[in-house]
Scaffold this active site. Structure first.
Site, mmCIF file in Angstrom:
data_model
loop_
_atom_site.group_PDB
_atom_site.id
_atom_site.type_symbol
_atom_site.label_atom_id
_atom_site.label_comp_id
_atom_site.label_asym_id
_atom_site.label_seq_id
_atom_site.Cartn_x
_atom_site.Cartn_y
_atom_site.Cartn_z
ATOM 1 C CB VAL A 11 -0.955 0.042 1.290
ATOM 2 C CG1 VAL A 11 -1.485 1.334 1.458
ATOM 3 C CG2 VAL A 11 -1.813 -1.184 1.072
ATOM 4 C CG PHE A 249 -15.251 -10.371 -5.409
ATOM 5 C CD1 PHE A 249 -14.548 -10.881 -4.236
ATOM 6 C CD2 PHE A 249 -15.117 -9.361 -6.170
ATOM 7 C CE1 PHE A 249 -13.161 -10.393 -4.315
ATOM 8 C CE2 PHE A 249 -13.886 -8.487 -5.940
ATOM 9 C CZ PHE A 249 -12.860 -9.015 -4.910
ATOM 10 C CB CYS A 260 -7.073 -7.642 2.451
ATOM 11 S SG CYS A 260 -5.710 -6.507 2.582
HETATM 12 P P1 NAD Z 1 3.099 -4.713 4.089
HETATM 13 O O1 NAD Z 1 3.681 -5.616 5.303
HETATM 14 O O2 NAD Z 1 3.376 -4.929 2.913
HETATM 15 O O3 NAD Z 1 4.140 -3.442 4.540
HETATM 16 C C1 NAD Z 1 4.053 -2.622 5.616
HETATM 17 C C2 NAD Z 1 5.460 -1.742 5.860
HETATM 18 O O4 NAD Z 1 5.526 -1.264 6.847
HETATM 19 C C3 NAD Z 1 6.632 -3.018 5.916
HETATM 20 O O5 NAD Z 1 7.590 -2.646 4.851
HETATM 21 C C4 NAD Z 1 7.191 -2.714 7.463
HETATM 22 O O6 NAD Z 1 8.555 -2.888 7.334
HETATM 23 C C5 NAD Z 1 6.741 -1.308 7.411
HETATM 24 N N1 NAD Z 1 6.713 -0.870 8.796
HETATM 25 C C6 NAD Z 1 6.179 -1.306 9.817
HETATM 26 N N2 NAD Z 1 6.483 -0.675 10.988
HETATM 27 C C7 NAD Z 1 7.138 0.482 10.814
HETATM 28 C C8 NAD Z 1 7.691 1.665 11.180
HETATM 29 N N3 NAD Z 1 7.566 1.815 12.547
HETATM 30 N N4 NAD Z 1 8.223 2.528 10.583
HETATM 31 C C9 NAD Z 1 8.629 2.639 9.157
HETATM 32 N N5 NAD Z 1 8.021 1.244 8.721
HETATM 33 C C10 NAD Z 1 7.374 0.414 9.344
HETATM 34 O O7 NAD Z 1 1.581 -4.349 4.091
HETATM 35 P P2 NAD Z 1 0.679 -3.783 3.247
HETATM 36 O O8 NAD Z 1 0.199 -5.028 2.475
HETATM 37 O O9 NAD Z 1 0.998 -2.708 2.608
HETATM 38 O O10 NAD Z 1 -0.763 -3.219 4.226
HETATM 39 C C11 NAD Z 1 -0.532 -2.075 5.045
HETATM 40 C C12 NAD Z 1 -1.825 -2.001 5.399
HETATM 41 O O11 NAD Z 1 -2.627 -1.500 4.148
HETATM 42 C C13 NAD Z 1 -2.470 -3.054 6.199
HETATM 43 O O12 NAD Z 1 -3.255 -2.195 7.136
HETATM 44 C C14 NAD Z 1 -3.360 -3.596 5.353
HETATM 45 O O13 NAD Z 1 -4.428 -4.278 5.732
HETATM 46 C C15 NAD Z 1 -3.804 -2.430 4.319
HETATM 47 N N6 NAD Z 1 -4.302 -2.786 3.004
HETATM 48 C C16 NAD Z 1 -3.467 -3.778 2.440
HETATM 49 C C17 NAD Z 1 -3.966 -4.001 1.053
HETATM 50 C C18 NAD Z 1 -3.073 -5.027 0.214
HETATM 51 O O14 NAD Z 1 -3.618 -5.440 -0.863
HETATM 52 N N7 NAD Z 1 -1.829 -5.339 0.543
HETATM 53 C C19 NAD Z 1 -5.131 -3.454 0.352
HETATM 54 C C20 NAD Z 1 -5.722 -2.496 1.104
HETATM 55 C C21 NAD Z 1 -5.256 -1.853 2.316
#
Ligand code: NAD
Length: 433
Positions: A11, A249, A260
């Site tokens: 994201v 879906f 998710c």
């Molecule tokens: P991810 O695990 O791919 O990325 C999260 C990143 O945050 C990691 O790189 C991690 O190192 C970093 N991080 C954690 N703590 C940190 C800190 N203190 N300082 C700096 N960086 C830090 O996660 P994602 O899939 O991108 O999801 C992020 C959020 O978005 C979640 O809440 C998820 O539910 C939501 N989301 C994800 C998607 C998806 O398809 N992946 C879609 C919509 C919403």
């Protein structure tokens, strides 16, 4: 606008690069030093179609930077997005420790008024949680506000989804804060919904939970179709043409997975419980979804008999096509269950094999779809990659020893498969062979 995105995952990275491509100065922060070092060298941490090109273009045009220095990035920015992970706890509730830690770090770095935007998927009430942390930890009375702007991108089409979202949700309890986000998103020219923080937080969970229930409904219908000798592909096509239902879906298969839907459905159940509501409908969908891959493996076992020593070619590892993400992948669950029953699995996935080697070190990794099928007692399809859908069935028929395909994603037309002398077992495609 000077924008900072904290958390450079699916994201954060995609959000950051899209804002940069709209002309903003964006700095993406992550605590993972290796990830940031790689990004600086142009190496992407994830597979996402089109990502590498758009990142390198925006870096070259000096609108996008990467850093591990959160304090410096925040002090340079007027809008700060939180896009860190929100994983599930054992009981299904959401672990907000990463969001809390980032909120504290932001507070300690505030030098000028900022707008903090929760983009991570967070339970209702998290806006307040972040606000309290920032209030308690900022050095002086510098102005800040916390708004909710949940993300709806899908892995595999993340760039496109972020450039052309169906809707942009802005949850703010203050008009000026809302207008700042409107300004940022205006160039996309997409519908925006302005609401309060709590409603915005719930819109995200309501959407994901609804989609999870919709898929699960199709899967439950598939299970009935199997018993009745009907074809779920026709049933859902007939349903989907009703404008009130829509076709998306409704593809039956081995269940939803990914980073998710499983965690967000359990989180909403937990939120409902904490508010005093028993969300029976959603609980039932979660249970049905958990059973779906097991039913599929059971079907394989019924057809092939004892799986001990059986060689099974598996197409797919990622939780869906066009991604290398294995989080909560039903493909992995199916493979683990086949292996537990003594099968020898030879698997292929176009991009997820490197990631899979950590989780499944003891299976064989094939060089191609055809390599996975060669000499196998059966071919099992568990991820909907386009290249699997387009596979040359005549060639498969010539190399597959067992002459049977188990199609966990209903990619193929059963008649076409059978025309090649192969037995076909999909999900909910009747029992005729
Ligand atoms: P991810 O695990 O791919 O990325 C999260 C990143 O945050 C990691 O790189 C991690 O190192 C970093 N991080 C954690 N703590 C940190 C800190 N203190 N300082 C700096 N960086 C830090 O996660 P994602 O899939 O991108 O999801 C992020 C959020 O978005 C979640 O809440 C998820 O539910 C939501 N989301 C994800 C998607 C998806 O398809 N992946 C879609 C919509 C919403």
């Amino acid at each position: 606008m000077n924008v900072c995105v904290i958390g450079t995952g699916y994201v954060g990275l995609v959000t950051g690069v899209v804002f940069a491509s709209l002309g903003n100065d964006v700095i993406c922060v992550d605590k993972n030093e290796a990830k940031i070092a790689n990004l600086k060298r142009g190496i992407m941490p994830i597979y996402e179609p089109g990502l590498e090109e758009i990142v390198s273009r925006n870096v070259a045009e000096e609108r996008l930077e990467f850093t591990t220095d959160l304090a410096c990035a925040v002090s340079r920015s007027e809008v700060v997005f939180i896009a860190v992970g929100t994983p599930p706890k054992e009981d299904g509730s959401t672990d907000l420790s990463m969001v809390g830690a980032v909120a504290k770090e932001i507070a300690e770095s505030i030098k000028a008024p900022i707008l903090i935007v929760n983009k991570s998927t967070v339970p209702v009430g998290t806006g307040d949680f972040v606000r309290k942390i920032v209030e308690a930890n900022r050095p002086d009375g510098t102005h800040f506000d916390v708004v909710s702007n949940p993300e709806f991108l899908r892995e595999g089409s993340a760039i496109q989804d972020t450039l052309e979202p169906d809707r942009i949700i802005i949850g703010a309890n203050n008009k000026d804060s809302a207008m700042k986000l409107v300004e940022l998103y205006a160039p996309l020219e997409r519908p925006m919904i302005m609401t309060d923080v709590e409603s915005a937080e719930l819109i995200k969970y309501a959407s994901n939970a609804f989609l999870a229930v919709k898929i699960t409904f199709a899967n439950a219908m598939a299970n009935i179709c199997e018993l009745a000798g009907a074809d779920v592909a026709d049933v859902t096509k007939g349903m989907g043409l009703d404008n009130r239902i829509g076709p998306a879906f409704l593809n039956a298969g081995i269940g939803y997975g990914g980073s998710c839907f499983p965690k967000d459905t359990r989180s909403l159940i937990s939120t409902a419980e904490s508010l005093g509501y028993d969300f029976k409908l959603l609980k039932s969908a979660v249970t049905t979804n958990e059973e779906q891959p097991l039913r599929f493996v059971e079907k394989i076992r019924e057809v092939l008999g004892d799986l001990t020593g059986k060689k099974i070619g598996v197409l797919g590892l990622a939780f869906k096509g066009n991604t290398d993400d294995l989080r909560d992948s039903k493909a992995i669950e199916v493979i683990q269950s086949l292996v537990a029953q003594g099968a020898q699995v030879q698997a292929f996935d176009p991009v997820a094999m490197d990631n899979a080697k950590e989780i499944l070190p003891d299976i064989t990794y094939a060089k191609s779809s055809y390599d996975a099928a060669t000499g196998a007692d059966a071919l099992v399809v568990v991820t909907e990659w386009n290249e699997f859908k387009q596979i040359n069935l005549a060639r498969v028929a010539s190399i597959l020893a067992g002459k049977v395909i188990f199609d966990g994603r209903n990619l193929y037309n059963p008649k076409q498969v059978r025309r090649h002398g192969l037995a076909y077992h999909g999900v909910g495609r009747g029992t005729r062979d």
